[in-house]
Design a protein around this motif. Structure first.
Motif, PDB file in Angstrom:
ATOM      1  N   VAL A   1       0.860  -1.288  -0.055  1.00  0.00           N
ATOM      2  CA  VAL A   1      -0.120  -0.016   0.006  1.00  0.00           C
ATOM      3  C   VAL A   1       0.900   1.156  -0.046  1.00  0.00           C
ATOM      4  O   VAL A   1       1.706   1.311   0.946  1.00  0.00           O
ATOM      5  N   ARG A   2       0.588   1.879  -1.035  1.00  0.00           N
ATOM      6  CA  ARG A   2       1.388   3.390  -0.989  1.00  0.00           C
ATOM      7  C   ARG A   2       0.681   4.600  -1.267  1.00  0.00           C
ATOM      8  O   ARG A   2      -0.321   4.519  -2.194  1.00  0.00           O
ATOM      9  N   ARG A   3       0.844   5.701  -0.575  1.00  0.00           N
ATOM     10  CA  ARG A   3       0.007   6.808  -0.849  1.00  0.00           C
ATOM     11  C   ARG A   3      -1.403   6.758  -0.790  1.00  0.00           C
ATOM     12  O   ARG A   3      -2.039   6.875  -1.948  1.00  0.00           O
ATOM     13  N   ALA A   4      -1.992   6.240   0.182  1.00  0.00           N
ATOM     14  CA  ALA A   4      -3.300   5.772   0.106  1.00  0.00           C
ATOM     15  C   ALA A   4      -3.948   6.397   1.393  1.00  0.00           C
ATOM     16  O   ALA A   4      -3.199   6.485   2.314  1.00  0.00           O
ATOM     17  N   ILE A   5      -5.344   6.644   1.481  1.00  0.00           N
ATOM     18  CA  ILE A   5      -6.323   6.864   2.492  1.00  0.00           C
ATOM     19  C   ILE A   5      -7.245   5.634   2.623  1.00  0.00           C
ATOM     20  O   ILE A   5      -7.980   5.530   1.547  1.00  0.00           O
ATOM     21  N   ILE A   6      -7.376   4.915   3.625  1.00  0.00           N
ATOM     22  CA  ILE A   6      -8.069   3.751   3.648  1.00  0.00           C
ATOM     23  C   ILE A   6      -9.069   3.894   4.752  1.00  0.00           C
ATOM     24  O   ILE A   6      -8.596   4.166   5.974  1.00  0.00           O
ATOM     25  N   ASP A   7     -10.442   3.795   4.660  1.00  0.00           N
ATOM     26  CA  ASP A   7     -11.480   4.048   5.570  1.00  0.00           C
ATOM     27  C   ASP A   7     -11.574   2.935   6.403  1.00  0.00           C
ATOM     28  O   ASP A   7     -11.213   1.988   6.414  1.00  0.00           O
ATOM     29  N   LYS A   8     -12.235   3.254   7.488  1.00  0.00           N
ATOM     30  CA  LYS A   8     -12.668   2.281   8.675  1.00  0.00           C
ATOM     31  C   LYS A   8     -13.078   0.844   8.186  1.00  0.00           C
ATOM     32  O   LYS A   8     -13.859   0.749   7.079  1.00  0.00           O
ATOM     33  N   ASP A   9     -12.273  -0.336   8.743  1.00  0.00           N
ATOM     34  CA  ASP A   9     -12.705  -1.515   8.714  1.00  0.00           C
ATOM     35  C   ASP A   9     -12.538  -2.228   7.265  1.00  0.00           C
ATOM     36  O   ASP A   9     -13.215  -3.105   7.225  1.00  0.00           O
TER      37      ASP A   9
ATOM     38  N   THR B   1      -2.235  -5.086  -4.404  1.00  0.00           N
ATOM     39  CA  THR B   1      -1.120  -3.669  -4.289  1.00  0.00           C
ATOM     40  C   THR B   1      -2.125  -2.633  -4.363  1.00  0.00           C
ATOM     41  O   THR B   1      -3.225  -2.626  -5.333  1.00  0.00           O
ATOM     42  N   ILE B   2      -2.160  -1.195  -3.917  1.00  0.00           N
ATOM     43  CA  ILE B   2      -2.821  -0.194  -3.981  1.00  0.00           C
ATOM     44  C   ILE B   2      -1.695   1.127  -4.062  1.00  0.00           C
ATOM     45  O   ILE B   2      -0.832   1.049  -3.343  1.00  0.00           O
ATOM     46  N   GLY B   3      -2.049   1.860  -4.840  1.00  0.00           N
ATOM     47  CA  GLY B   3      -1.238   2.917  -5.215  1.00  0.00           C
ATOM     48  C   GLY B   3       0.293   3.121  -6.056  1.00  0.00           C
ATOM     49  O   GLY B   3       0.862   3.872  -6.161  1.00  0.00           O
ATOM     50  N   TYR B   4       0.195   1.755  -6.687  1.00  0.00           N
ATOM     51  CA  TYR B   4       1.426   1.557  -7.787  1.00  0.00           C
ATOM     52  C   TYR B   4       0.907   1.759  -8.952  1.00  0.00           C
ATOM     53  O   TYR B   4       2.009   1.932  -9.973  1.00  0.00           O
ATOM     54  N   ASP B   5      -0.446   1.581  -9.283  1.00  0.00           N
ATOM     55  CA  ASP B   5      -0.707   1.540 -10.648  1.00  0.00           C
ATOM     56  C   ASP B   5      -2.085   2.577 -10.678  1.00  0.00           C
ATOM     57  O   ASP B   5      -3.155   1.754 -10.366  1.00  0.00           O
ATOM     58  N   LEU B   6      -2.144   3.762 -10.791  1.00  0.00           N
ATOM     59  CA  LEU B   6      -3.036   4.681 -10.535  1.00  0.00           C
ATOM     60  C   LEU B   6      -4.301   4.462 -11.314  1.00  0.00           C
ATOM     61  O   LEU B   6      -5.388   4.501 -11.135  1.00  0.00           O
ATOM     62  N   GLU B   7      -3.798   3.985 -12.723  1.00  0.00           N
ATOM     63  CA  GLU B   7      -4.803   3.674 -13.765  1.00  0.00           C
ATOM     64  C   GLU B   7      -5.675   2.604 -13.359  1.00  0.00           C
ATOM     65  O   GLU B   7      -6.764   2.559 -13.636  1.00  0.00           O
ATOM     66  N   HIS B   8      -4.914   1.439 -13.064  1.00  0.00           N
ATOM     67  CA  HIS B   8      -5.717   0.422 -12.783  1.00  0.00           C
ATOM     68  C   HIS B   8      -6.603   0.762 -11.134  1.00  0.00           C
ATOM     69  O   HIS B   8      -7.894  -0.017 -11.221  1.00  0.00           O
TER      70      HIS B   8
END
Length: 417
Positions: free
Chosen positions: A363-371, A379-386
């Motif tokens: 996980v990179r450069r992300a805001i992930i909400d509760k629960d 993977t999150i934040g590595y391929d913005l288009e995806h």
């Protein structure tokens, strides 16, 4: 301060913070791992010895109501001290609040019952430290009808604020609400003097002005657009220049009204010398403290050295209840009860309460909400288009935002490829 009643406007939708405001009002959005945005305004009140407070709510207020009840119920009603949540009552008519002035007008009955001589009006959605007592004392010393809290802002940002003109005695001679071309300060052409949305009114006059405005055709029922311009020239209006209690070289005041501004304000907290000092015991920031265990870091060096499960966090804020079970956290903020599992990596991110990061996820450069539960190998934040194709919100500066309702199956789509 016993003659002062404080009103906190906390009913804003905060649409620019969507999806964080889909299920909560903007003042209830978590900040800095442990706090809610409104905690800073409420802490300023308590630290300023203001203990008669009404919080005016409206939009999706359940989370905010619950937070105030859990964390701000310590005042003594027997001593006429209270923080009360005041939902829309529709005593005047059947409409919701039409503007800041209308929100106060619709609650005149409750305000009059408190019988204040002066009314302090605040917004519940800004991050700053301020002694409101200094502003109230200036109001009394100058015999003002209205005192407006002000601070300099860059000229390019002036179209987002009410802009104030002053004479040499800080008396307000002009007020423009969000002008396209804001006038510069005479002594600093790169700045303009902006209203902070903080007002001290003499109570009786405020009642009269609100009642007059309520029946005026075409009014937006807004302090900046309607009430203040009517007072110019006929009443004593003064500016109070913001005095920061943050004890830093540069005054700190943040409107975290956009996702990028919110993200940056949080990231400021993890710097070696953060611009907002949360550790000042002379000006504490209070909140509801959850009854959960201390944070735990799990390290296991069994097996090959390259495969060691090494739970660690660097340049980060880790709240109580968190378990970093063999994962790696860098430059991030973890709210209570977050779990980062083995071999997962979290960088430059904000994780809300109860987030679970699965094994081998990144996980990179992300805001992930509760629960939110992030499945293994995601993977999150590595391929913005995806990330965008998966339906996640992406800010202008490339921060990925995952809402509470996002399903693990959606997050895991990339891992299945």
């Amino acid at each position: 301060m016993t003659d002062v009643l404080t009103l906190i406007l906390a009913g804003g939708k905060g649409t620019r913070l969507d999806p964080l405001t889909r299920d909560r009002a903007k003042p209830a959005v978590p900040f800095g791992g442990l706090y809610r945005i409104i905690d800073f305004t409420l802490s300023n009140c308590i630290n300023s010895d203001l203990r008669r407070i009404l919080v005016l709510t409206q939009y999706k207020a359940r989370s905010l109501d619950r937070h105030i009840a859990a964390g701000w119920s310590f005042l003594s009603r027997q001593l006429d001290e209270y923080i009360d949540v005041l939902p829309p009552q529709q005593r005047i008519d059947e409409h919701w609040y039409k503007g800041t002035a209308d929100a106060i007008y619709q609650n005149i009955y409750s305000i009059e019952k408190a019988d204040p001589k002066y009314v302090l009006i605040l917004a519940g959605d800004h991050i700053y430290k301020m002694d409101y007592g200094d502003m109230i004392r200036q109001h009394l010393e100058r015999g003002a009808d209205l005192t407006v809290g002000c601070l300099p802002v860059p000229l390019r940002d002036g179209n987002q604020f009410g802009i104030v003109d002053l004479d040499g005695q800080d008396r307000i001679t002009g007020f423009l609400e969000k002008p396209k071309e804001p006038p510069a300060m005479p002594d600093n052409p790169g700045l303009c003097l902006a209203s902070m949305g903080i007002y001290v009114f003499t109570a009786r006059l405020m009642y009269e002005l609100l009642c007059q405005d309520a029946t005026k055709p075409g009014s937006d029922h807004d302090f900046g657009k309607n009430i203040i311009p009517v007072m110019l020239g006929s009443h004593k209006l003064f500016a109070y220049r913001f005095r920061d209690k943050n004890r830093k070289s540069v005054p700190y005041w943040r409107d975290v009204g956009t996702l990028d501004a919110y993200y940056q304000a949080n990231m400021d907290l993890i710097q070696i010398d953060p611009v907002l000092n949360l550790y000042d015991r002379e000006w504490p920031i209070r909140t509801h403290q959850m009854q959960v265990p201390p944070p735990k870091f799990v390290f296991c060096d069994e097996g090959p050295a390259h495969a060691a499960r090494r739970g660690e966090a660097h340049d980060s804020m880790v709240c109580q209840g968190c378990i970093i079970s063999g994962g790696h956290v860098r430059r991030s903020i973890l709210s209570p009860n977050v779990r980062v599992n083995s071999y997962a990596v979290v960088e430059d991110s904000i994780l809300f309460e109860g987030v679970d990061v699965g094994r081998h996820s990144r996980v990179r450069r992300a805001i992930i909400d509760k629960d939110v539960k992030i499945p293994p190998h995601s993977t999150i934040g590595y391929d913005l288009e995806h990330d965008r194709q998966r339906g996640f919100a992406i800010t202008e500066q490339g921060v990925v935002v995952i809402a509470k309702a996002e399903l693990p199956e959606t997050i895991a789509q990339q891992a299945k490829r």
